[in-house]
Design a protein around this motif. Structure first.
Motif, PDB file in Angstrom:
ATOM      1  N   ARG A 277       0.851  -1.201   0.000  1.00 25.73           N
ATOM      2  CA  ARG A 277       0.000   0.000   0.000  1.00 25.73           C
ATOM      3  C   ARG A 277       0.883   1.245   0.000  1.00 25.73           C
ATOM      4  NH1 ARG A 277      -5.574  -0.775   3.539  1.00 25.73           N
ATOM      5  NH2 ARG A 277      -6.195  -2.785   2.615  1.00 25.73           N
ATOM      6  N   ASN A 278       0.263   2.397   0.021  1.00 27.68           N
ATOM      7  CA  ASN A 278       1.007   3.658  -0.052  1.00 27.68           C
ATOM      8  C   ASN A 278       1.975   3.861   1.107  1.00 27.68           C
ATOM      9  OD1 ASN A 278      -0.238   4.376  -2.446  1.00 27.68           O
ATOM     10  ND2 ASN A 278      -1.894   5.507  -1.428  1.00 27.68           N
ATOM     11  N   ASP A 279       1.696   3.207   2.232  1.00 28.51           N
ATOM     12  CA  ASP A 279       2.588   3.325   3.385  1.00 28.51           C
ATOM     13  C   ASP A 279       3.782   2.382   3.299  1.00 28.51           C
ATOM     14  OD1 ASP A 279       1.366   0.909   3.835  1.00 28.51           O
ATOM     15  OD2 ASP A 279       0.521   1.423   5.793  1.00 28.51           O
ATOM     16  N   GLY A 280       3.857   1.613   2.214  1.00 30.27           N
ATOM     17  CA  GLY A 280       4.977   0.703   2.030  1.00 30.27           C
ATOM     18  C   GLY A 280       4.784  -0.659   2.671  1.00 30.27           C
ATOM     19  N   ARG A 281       3.687  -0.854   3.391  1.00 30.65           N
ATOM     20  CA  ARG A 281       3.433  -2.119   4.074  1.00 30.65           C
ATOM     21  C   ARG A 281       2.566  -3.047   3.215  1.00 30.65           C
ATOM     22  NH1 ARG A 281       4.611  -2.065   9.588  1.00 30.65           N
ATOM     23  NH2 ARG A 281       4.918  -4.285   9.148  1.00 30.65           N
ATOM     24  N   PHE A 282       2.687  -4.333   3.477  1.00 32.70           N
ATOM     25  CA  PHE A 282       1.900  -5.356   2.795  1.00 32.70           C
ATOM     26  C   PHE A 282       0.872  -5.892   3.786  1.00 32.70           C
ATOM     27  CE2 PHE A 282       5.894  -5.039   0.619  1.00 32.70           C
ATOM     28  CZ  PHE A 282       5.648  -5.343  -0.723  1.00 32.70           C
ATOM     29  N   TYR A 283      -0.402  -5.855   3.388  1.00 35.22           N
ATOM     30  CA  TYR A 283      -1.488  -6.194   4.308  1.00 35.22           C
ATOM     31  C   TYR A 283      -2.099  -7.552   3.991  1.00 35.22           C
ATOM     32  CZ  TYR A 283      -1.528  -1.358   6.010  1.00 35.22           C
ATOM     33  OH  TYR A 283      -1.183  -0.162   6.575  1.00 35.22           O
ATOM     34  N   VAL A 284      -2.357  -8.339   5.029  1.00 29.85           N
ATOM     35  CA  VAL A 284      -2.996  -9.646   4.874  1.00 29.85           C
ATOM     36  C   VAL A 284      -4.289  -9.515   4.086  1.00 29.85           C
ATOM     37  CG1 VAL A 284      -4.037 -11.595   6.105  1.00 29.85           C
ATOM     38  CG2 VAL A 284      -1.997 -10.487   7.047  1.00 29.85           C
ATOM     39  N   ILE A 285      -5.049  -8.475   4.380  1.00 24.54           N
ATOM     40  CA  ILE A 285      -6.390  -8.297   3.831  1.00 24.54           C
ATOM     41  C   ILE A 285      -6.402  -8.044   2.324  1.00 24.54           C
ATOM     42  CG2 ILE A 285      -6.705  -5.787   4.037  1.00 24.54           C
ATOM     43  CD1 ILE A 285      -9.338  -6.466   5.588  1.00 24.54           C
ATOM     44  N   ASP A 286      -5.240  -7.758   1.746  1.00 24.42           N
ATOM     45  CA  ASP A 286      -5.141  -7.511   0.305  1.00 24.42           C
ATOM     46  C   ASP A 286      -4.820  -8.764  -0.501  1.00 24.42           C
ATOM     47  OD1 ASP A 286      -5.672  -4.811   0.691  1.00 24.42           O
ATOM     48  OD2 ASP A 286      -3.543  -4.272   0.860  1.00 24.42           O
ATOM     49  N   PHE A 287      -4.724  -9.913   0.184  1.00 25.84           N
ATOM     50  CA  PHE A 287      -4.346 -11.156  -0.485  1.00 25.84           C
ATOM     51  C   PHE A 287      -5.389 -12.243  -0.224  1.00 25.84           C
ATOM     52  CE2 PHE A 287      -0.543  -8.728   0.109  1.00 25.84           C
ATOM     53  CZ  PHE A 287       0.264  -9.003  -0.989  1.00 25.84           C
ATOM     54  N   THR A 288      -5.653 -13.060  -1.246  1.00 28.70           N
ATOM     55  CA  THR A 288      -6.555 -14.195  -1.057  1.00 28.70           C
ATOM     56  C   THR A 288      -5.836 -15.275  -0.258  1.00 28.70           C
ATOM     57  OG1 THR A 288      -5.849 -15.349  -3.055  1.00 28.70           O
ATOM     58  CG2 THR A 288      -7.648 -13.739  -3.293  1.00 28.70           C
ATOM     59  N   PHE A 289      -6.619 -16.212   0.252  1.00 25.60           N
ATOM     60  CA  PHE A 289      -6.044 -17.316   1.019  1.00 25.60           C
ATOM     61  C   PHE A 289      -5.049 -18.105   0.169  1.00 25.60           C
ATOM     62  CE2 PHE A 289      -6.739 -21.710   2.959  1.00 25.60           C
ATOM     63  CZ  PHE A 289      -5.875 -21.474   4.019  1.00 25.60           C
ATOM     64  N   ASN A 290      -5.400 -18.355  -1.081  1.00 24.80           N
ATOM     65  CA  ASN A 290      -4.489 -19.096  -1.959  1.00 24.80           C
ATOM     66  C   ASN A 290      -3.184 -18.344  -2.190  1.00 24.80           C
ATOM     67  OD1 ASN A 290      -6.155 -21.326  -2.231  1.00 24.80           O
ATOM     68  ND2 ASN A 290      -7.154 -20.568  -4.086  1.00 24.80           N
ATOM     69  N   GLU A 291      -3.256 -17.029  -2.308  1.00 26.51           N
ATOM     70  CA  GLU A 291      -2.035 -16.232  -2.467  1.00 26.51           C
ATOM     71  C   GLU A 291      -1.187 -16.277  -1.199  1.00 26.51           C
ATOM     72  OE1 GLU A 291      -3.246 -12.694  -5.610  1.00 26.51           O
ATOM     73  OE2 GLU A 291      -3.897 -12.500  -3.541  1.00 26.51           O
ATOM     74  N   LEU A 292      -1.852 -16.176  -0.067  1.00 27.16           N
ATOM     75  CA  LEU A 292      -1.138 -16.208   1.212  1.00 27.16           C
ATOM     76  C   LEU A 292      -0.425 -17.543   1.408  1.00 27.16           C
ATOM     77  CD1 LEU A 292      -3.869 -14.474   3.401  1.00 27.16           C
ATOM     78  CD2 LEU A 292      -1.644 -13.512   2.806  1.00 27.16           C
ATOM     79  N   LYS A 293      -1.030 -18.607   0.893  1.00 27.25           N
ATOM     80  CA  LYS A 293      -0.443 -19.938   1.032  1.00 27.25           C
ATOM     81  C   LYS A 293       0.878 -20.082   0.262  1.00 27.25           C
ATOM     82  CE  LYS A 293      -2.942 -22.936   3.475  1.00 27.25           C
ATOM     83  NZ  LYS A 293      -2.345 -23.707   4.589  1.00 27.25           N
TER      84      LYS A 293
END
Length: 306
Positions: free
Chosen positions: A70-86
């Motif tokens: 995101r704009n703050d440079g952080r990566f958020y769990v909520i922006d990824f699907t479960f399959n992507e997170l896996k």
């Protein structure tokens, strides 16, 4: 709930990367009383067991998905699907800007093959082990950042409560303790959502310790930062605040966090920390990254008393 309980903080996180299935299995084998699950929703509404709403301090997300910050440079769990997170590899906690491990003597950051998992997967592991071993080890989930989820259009609390109910965790007898730092949300869980689970109000700031009477109207216990229990040393002996005695007077259990053998601060040894808070201050349990050490200490205490 009458004995002092040991809660595996993010699993056996002093030995294996936090909140991995491997850390939970190790904690289970240590015979803890409860295993903790911090919960954050994925993009497709799967509760993920991870300590923060961020991914970049415990996974390789910045390498796998470099353009998804995101704009703050952080990566958020909520922006990824479960399959992507896996697809992400979980690592020992590190500082995203420097890449250095937070606890340098723990499991090497770039070793192993660890993955994220869902609340359902962890419950099935623990319940499966309870069946195969005959034990009855409990779960201790935490609703993480409920206001953040609400602003993102997500109902984390409702999703978690339904899953807990589906797996048989509905009342105080069902070996599940539900915790949250957000007092309004925890009260909502009891009053509006009518949960009958054992609820613990987590406490972060000192001014919150003055709200015990209100917490007692909906919660069964509190989870303070252990430093809120300590007052000062007099003749090399710790004096304590009134937090635990006040809580006990209101029939609230006290489960302070976090007992770390490699981060002692005020204490010279881990044994001193355990003796001070669990015995002298009379806390009812402990969140710990090193559950085997706390269990061993409590076992020796019991043996000594006998």
């Amino acid at each position: 709930m009458d004995k002092k309980i040991v809660i595996a903080h993010r699993g056996a996180s002093g030995y294996l990367p936090e909140h991995t299935i491997e850390a939970k299995a190790m904690a289970y084998a240590m015979n803890v009383d409860f295993i903790e699950q911090d919960l954050v929703l994925s993009k497709d509404d799967v509760p993920i067991v991870i300590h923060d709403i961020y991914l970049d301090d415990v996974t390789d997300v910045a390498i796998k998905f470099p353009k998804r910050a995101r704009n703050d440079g952080r990566f958020y769990v909520i922006d990824f699907t479960f399959n992507e997170l896996k697809t992400l590899n979980v690592r020992e906690r590190f500082y995203p800007k420097t890449g250095k491990q937070v606890y340098p003597n723990r499991f090497p950051k770039d070793k192993g093959n660890f993955k994220l998992h869902s609340l359902q997967e962890e419950i099935e592991l623990i319940q499966g082990l309870n069946k195969s071993t005959g034990k009855n080890i409990g779960i201790y989930p935490e609703i993480k950042a409920p206001v953040f989820h609400q602003k993102e259009g997500k109902n984390l609390t409702e999703v978690v409560l339904k899953i807990l109910s589906d797996y048989g965790y509905k009342t105080q007898k069902d070996n599940c303790i539900l915790q949250c730092f957000d007092a309004k949300e925890l009260e909502r869980i009891r009053v509006e959502l009518r949960s009958k689970l054992f609820l613990v109000q987590l406490i972060e700031f000192s001014e919150e310790t003055n709200q015990l009477k209100h917490y007692a109207t909906y919660a069964n216990g509190i989870g303070p930062w252990y430093k809120q229990i300590l007052d000062k040393k007099v003749n090399d002996k710790w004096q304590f605040t009134s937090l635990i005695s006040n809580a006990h007077n209101l029939n609230l259990k006290v489960h302070p966090y976090t007992f770390r053998a490699d981060n002692l601060d005020e204490f010279s040894t881990f044994k001193e920390m355990m003796q001070t808070i669990l015995v002298e201050a009379n806390a009812d349990g402990a969140f710990t990254d090193f559950p085997d050490k706390v269990l061993s200490f409590l076992q020796r205490q019991t043996t000594t008393i006998k």
